[in-house]
Design an enzyme around this catalytic site. Sequence first.
Site, PDB file in Angstrom:
ATOM      1  N   SER A  74      28.366 -43.321 -61.157  1.00 19.81           N
ATOM      2  CA  SER A  74      28.223 -42.930 -62.560  1.00 19.81           C
ATOM      3  C   SER A  74      26.744 -42.805 -62.953  1.00 19.81           C
ATOM      4  O   SER A  74      26.393 -42.001 -63.818  1.00 19.81           O
ATOM      5  CB  SER A  74      28.947 -43.916 -63.490  1.00 19.81           C
ATOM      6  OG  SER A  74      28.382 -45.200 -63.403  1.00 19.81           O
ATOM      7  N   ASN A  75      25.889 -43.573 -62.308  1.00 19.67           N
ATOM      8  CA  ASN A  75      24.449 -43.456 -62.609  1.00 19.67           C
ATOM      9  C   ASN A  75      23.859 -42.206 -61.971  1.00 19.67           C
ATOM     10  O   ASN A  75      22.976 -41.562 -62.552  1.00 19.67           O
ATOM     11  CB  ASN A  75      23.716 -44.726 -62.172  1.00 19.67           C
ATOM     12  CG  ASN A  75      24.061 -45.880 -63.087  1.00 19.67           C
ATOM     13  OD1 ASN A  75      23.573 -45.945 -64.208  1.00 19.67           O
ATOM     14  ND2 ASN A  75      24.952 -46.761 -62.636  1.00 19.67           N
ATOM     15  N   MET A 102      24.196 -50.694 -52.347  1.00 20.75           N
ATOM     16  CA  MET A 102      24.503 -52.084 -52.035  1.00 20.75           C
ATOM     17  C   MET A 102      24.102 -52.419 -50.596  1.00 20.75           C
ATOM     18  O   MET A 102      24.937 -52.718 -49.740  1.00 20.75           O
ATOM     19  CB  MET A 102      26.003 -52.345 -52.256  1.00 20.75           C
ATOM     20  CG  MET A 102      26.487 -51.995 -53.655  1.00 20.75           C
ATOM     21  SD  MET A 102      25.576 -52.836 -54.958  1.00 20.75           S
ATOM     22  CE  MET A 102      26.389 -54.421 -54.921  1.00 20.75           C
ATOM     23  N   HIS A 103      22.831 -52.332 -50.351  1.00 24.42           N
ATOM     24  CA  HIS A 103      22.309 -52.736 -49.043  1.00 24.42           C
ATOM     25  C   HIS A 103      20.867 -53.170 -49.289  1.00 24.42           C
ATOM     26  O   HIS A 103      20.095 -52.424 -49.898  1.00 24.42           O
ATOM     27  CB  HIS A 103      22.360 -51.541 -48.073  1.00 24.42           C
ATOM     28  CG  HIS A 103      21.572 -51.741 -46.811  1.00 24.42           C
ATOM     29  ND1 HIS A 103      22.119 -52.274 -45.658  1.00 24.42           N
ATOM     30  CD2 HIS A 103      20.275 -51.480 -46.516  1.00 24.42           C
ATOM     31  CE1 HIS A 103      21.176 -52.327 -44.714  1.00 24.42           C
ATOM     32  NE2 HIS A 103      20.055 -51.850 -45.211  1.00 24.42           N
ATOM     33  N   ASN A 110      14.869 -49.128 -58.197  1.00 27.06           N
ATOM     34  CA  ASN A 110      16.238 -49.633 -58.134  1.00 27.06           C
ATOM     35  C   ASN A 110      16.750 -49.971 -59.525  1.00 27.06           C
ATOM     36  O   ASN A 110      16.029 -50.525 -60.344  1.00 27.06           O
ATOM     37  CB  ASN A 110      16.265 -50.913 -57.275  1.00 27.06           C
ATOM     38  CG  ASN A 110      17.650 -51.530 -57.194  1.00 27.06           C
ATOM     39  OD1 ASN A 110      18.634 -50.841 -56.880  1.00 27.06           O
ATOM     40  ND2 ASN A 110      17.755 -52.825 -57.479  1.00 27.06           N
ATOM     41  N   HIS A 148      19.138 -52.331 -61.576  1.00 26.05           N
ATOM     42  CA  HIS A 148      19.786 -53.630 -61.396  1.00 26.05           C
ATOM     43  C   HIS A 148      20.385 -54.084 -62.731  1.00 26.05           C
ATOM     44  O   HIS A 148      19.712 -54.030 -63.764  1.00 26.05           O
ATOM     45  CB  HIS A 148      18.774 -54.665 -60.891  1.00 26.05           C
ATOM     46  CG  HIS A 148      19.407 -55.998 -60.648  1.00 26.05           C
ATOM     47  ND1 HIS A 148      20.379 -56.185 -59.693  1.00 26.05           N
ATOM     48  CD2 HIS A 148      19.243 -57.203 -61.260  1.00 26.05           C
ATOM     49  CE1 HIS A 148      20.777 -57.447 -59.720  1.00 26.05           C
ATOM     50  NE2 HIS A 148      20.107 -58.088 -60.654  1.00 26.05           N
ATOM     51  N   ASP A 207      15.642 -57.663 -55.888  1.00 26.50           N
ATOM     52  CA  ASP A 207      15.726 -57.443 -57.341  1.00 26.50           C
ATOM     53  C   ASP A 207      14.544 -58.057 -58.096  1.00 26.50           C
ATOM     54  O   ASP A 207      14.694 -58.617 -59.184  1.00 26.50           O
ATOM     55  CB  ASP A 207      17.047 -58.015 -57.894  1.00 26.50           C
ATOM     56  CG  ASP A 207      18.256 -57.333 -57.275  1.00 26.50           C
ATOM     57  OD1 ASP A 207      18.156 -56.141 -56.949  1.00 26.50           O
ATOM     58  OD2 ASP A 207      19.289 -57.991 -57.110  1.00 26.50           O
ATOM     59  N   GLU A 259      22.959 -48.761 -68.776  1.00 31.17           N
ATOM     60  CA  GLU A 259      22.369 -48.342 -67.492  1.00 31.17           C
ATOM     61  C   GLU A 259      22.240 -46.821 -67.413  1.00 31.17           C
ATOM     62  O   GLU A 259      21.243 -46.301 -66.906  1.00 31.17           O
ATOM     63  CB  GLU A 259      23.240 -48.814 -66.323  1.00 31.17           C
ATOM     64  CG  GLU A 259      23.166 -50.285 -66.040  1.00 31.17           C
ATOM     65  CD  GLU A 259      23.902 -50.649 -64.769  1.00 31.17           C
ATOM     66  OE1 GLU A 259      23.310 -51.311 -63.927  1.00 31.17           O
ATOM     67  OE2 GLU A 259      25.082 -50.270 -64.624  1.00 31.17           O
TER      68      GLU A 259
HETATM   69  C1  GRF Z   1      25.599 -50.455 -61.435  1.00 26.57           C
HETATM   70  O1  GRF Z   1      26.068 -51.433 -62.321  1.00 26.57           O
HETATM   71  C2  GRF Z   1      24.344 -50.907 -60.763  1.00 26.57           C
HETATM   72  O2  GRF Z   1      23.478 -51.596 -61.582  1.00 26.57           O
HETATM   73  C3  GRF Z   1      24.939 -51.829 -59.730  1.00 26.57           C
HETATM   74  O3  GRF Z   1      26.032 -51.123 -59.228  1.00 26.57           O
HETATM   75  C4  GRF Z   1      26.567 -50.313 -60.272  1.00 26.57           C
HETATM   76  C5  GRF Z   1      26.653 -48.901 -59.758  1.00 26.57           C
HETATM   77  O4  GRF Z   1      27.456 -48.090 -60.574  1.00 26.57           O
HETATM   78  N1  GRF Z   1      23.991 -52.263 -58.764  1.00 26.57           N
HETATM   79  P1  GRF Z   1      27.652 -46.546 -60.214  1.00 26.57           P
HETATM   80  O5  GRF Z   1      28.019 -46.438 -58.743  1.00 26.57           O
HETATM   81  O6  GRF Z   1      26.361 -45.832 -60.515  1.00 26.57           O
HETATM   82  O7  GRF Z   1      28.778 -46.094 -61.104  1.00 26.57           O
END
Ligand code: GRF
Length: 198
Positions: free
Chosen positions: A14-15, A91-92, A108, A110, A150, A179
């Site tokens: 989503s980001n 997530m790595h 990043n 967070h 982080d 975010e």
């Molecule tokens: C976000 O909350 C980010 O901060 C976290 O993982 C989520 C990722 O969301 N580390 P998306 O995959 O961008 O929807």
Amino acid sequence: MTPRVIVLVSGNGSNLQALIDANLELDIVLVVSNRKAAFALERAATAGIATLYAPLKPFTIAGRSRAEYDADLAQKIRLLEPDLIVLAGWMHVFTPIFLEGVGVPVINLHPALPGQFAGAHAIEDAYNAWLEGKITESGCMVHHVIPELDAGEAIATRVVPFIVGDTLEIFANRLHAAEHELIVTATRAILETFKQPA
Ligand code: GRF
């Protein structure tokens, strides 16, 4: 020249979508996922962006280290000559080899404020701290990536308050909305700094 950006993802994306939809002055030249099922890969493909699936598992099965995976990925990324790398739900945890290997800023997203709730369960940890009466707000940040998890210097932050009656889901949704705005603002801000003469 339009800045070349590579976005690294592991999940929903989503980001990534927020960045695509913002129509910033940038070219997302590649989206990398370490998870095959990441919906982010579909979002990238729909937007006509090249994708790379880069799993760690073949390395671990072959007895190769995380550092070797990081070096290999950095090399693939470097070939595309990016100006900026954005970790958007990636997530790595990279070893320093990756940061040295790509040779460009890595930022990043967070879901916690600087100095609070590092790691993969930041939203849950903040929610539990609120339930225990320890905090009244949490938030999110975009920060420079350094070897410590982080913990790099924050580029931008957003405070997200807790509201009486919040469930974890309601709070998480409010935080994700923050975010989506933050990642666009912070990416724009860092690209602006590239324009300034050294
Ligand atoms: C976000 O909350 C980010 O901060 C976290 O993982 C989520 C990722 O969301 N580390 P998306 O995959 O961008 O929807």
